[in-house]
Design an enzyme around this catalytic site. Sequence first.
Site, PDB file in Angstrom:
ATOM      1  N   ASP A 168      22.791 -14.435  36.071  1.00 53.36           N
ATOM      2  CA  ASP A 168      21.948 -14.896  34.964  1.00 53.36           C
ATOM      3  C   ASP A 168      21.019 -13.755  34.585  1.00 53.36           C
ATOM      4  OD1 ASP A 168      22.967 -17.506  34.829  1.00 53.36           O
ATOM      5  OD2 ASP A 168      21.587 -18.228  36.350  1.00 53.36           O
ATOM      6  N   ASP A 207      26.169 -20.049  29.756  1.00 56.87           N
ATOM      7  CA  ASP A 207      25.286 -21.217  29.740  1.00 56.87           C
ATOM      8  C   ASP A 207      24.936 -21.611  28.307  1.00 56.87           C
ATOM      9  OD1 ASP A 207      25.242 -21.120  32.533  1.00 56.87           O
ATOM     10  OD2 ASP A 207      23.360 -19.997  32.590  1.00 56.87           O
TER      11      ASP A 207
END
Length: 160
Positions: A112, A128
């Site tokens: 991330d 995401d």
Amino acid sequence: MLLYYIIALFIILVDQLTKYLTVQSIPLHETVEVIPSILSFTYHRNTGAAWSILEGQMWFFYIVTVIVVGVIIYYLHTHGKEDRLFALSLSLILGGAIGNFIDRLFLQYVVDMIRLEFIQFPIFNIADMALTIGVGLMILYLIRDEWKEYQKKKVGKTSD
């Protein structure tokens, strides 16, 4: 139909490229400010799902992702031609699911990097974003579909 697979592939490629660039250029847990007080990139490893829930449950994620991808491909083939919004939402979900699945399969965590500085929100990635937008579009599709069904029933009752 091919267009929707191309969209999913594009999401996968952009997702994996941004993850690669993050790993190569930002030390783990370090932050690079992009737009002060708004957006930064922070290299983070997520061993769970959204908000790090179910951390370390890789086999669960493998099984769920394979099932989800199978169901998406089935619906894309059987119902994708019926509605562009439905097909687009499936392609975004497919691209996002596969993007994060690649990380889980090869790294045992998801990379991330996107951090919104102006709110308390978990760090996320392109996959995401695609998943979130895809689910949002699916909800819009379902609401619209239910509204159409309601209108048909309403018209049918008034003509009786």
